[in-house]
Design an enzyme around this catalytic site. Structure first.
Site, short mmCIF file in Angstrom:
data_model
loop_
_atom_site.label_atom_id
_atom_site.label_comp_id
_atom_site.label_asym_id
_atom_site.label_seq_id
_atom_site.Cartn_x
_atom_site.Cartn_y
_atom_site.Cartn_z
N LYS A 33 0.41 4.64 6.82
CA LYS A 33 -0.17 5.43 5.73
C LYS A 33 0.39 6.84 5.79
O LYS A 33 1.10 7.22 6.71
CB LYS A 33 -1.70 5.51 5.85
N SER A 77 0.80 -1.23 0.00
CA SER A 77 0.00 0.00 0.00
C SER A 77 0.83 1.28 0.00
O SER A 77 0.32 2.34 -0.36
CB SER A 77 -0.97 0.02 1.17
#
Length: 177
Positions: A80, A39
């Site tokens: 993230k 990701s």
């Protein structure tokens, strides 16, 4: 015999102090984390090992584009990038990030676009206002990231810390930006 006891006692004290210091450092200051998944590619690779700075947000607040580790709703820790701060209005149109109506450049996505030979990495979504004490986060590899588009904004209390030092594998040691 007294000298041996005294020496054993000194060794025991040194070991206890080392264990207490290791505990304090690991739980309150810095902790290792392993990147799991794609990701955050190409900024971070699967299996990169990083140091999480747990004290950075005790004395400050997250900034836009910081890479953070946080407790996700699924009971797993995610890594993230901060895109939206409390009060921000976040929107994506035509692969452009708009914060409070202003277009914002995301230079960290240039390498992904170039490597994958693509022009768009983020699907459009309607404007969202980031609630107080919350953050809007996205993975850099937007097509393979479960992030605020899926799990919603994250409460700032769920943030473990800032992660920007890759320490393993050795050829990849760097400050991630």
């Amino acid at each position: 015999m007294g000298k041996e006891k005294k020496e054993s006692w000194e060794w025991l004290k040194a070991v206890v102090i080392a264990l207490v210091l290791a505990f304090v450092i690991r739980h309150f200051l810095f902790a290792p984390v392993i990147v799991d998944g794609e990701s955050m590619m190409p900024t971070l690779e699967h299996s990169d090992r990083m140091i999480v700075n747990k004290i950075s947000y005790s004395i400050g607040t997250p900034n836009r584009f910081d890479i953070i580790v946080f407790h996700a709703p699924a009971g797993k820790d995610y890594i993230k990038r901060v895109i939206g701060l409390p009060g921000d209005v976040i929107e994506f149109r035509d692969d452009t990030l708009y914060v409070n109506g202003e277009a914002v450049d995301e230079p960290h996505l240039d390498e992904l676009k170039q490597a994958a030979g693509i022009e768009r990495v983020t699907r459009d979504f309607q404007a969202i206002t980031v609630p107080e004490d919350e953050l809007f986060v996205l993975g850099d590899n937007r097509g393979r990231s479960k992030d605020s588009r899926d799990i919603g904004t994250i409460h700032i209390d769920e943030v473990i810390g800032k992660a920007n030092v890759v320490f393993w594998p050795v050829p990849n040691i760097r400050i991630a930006k």
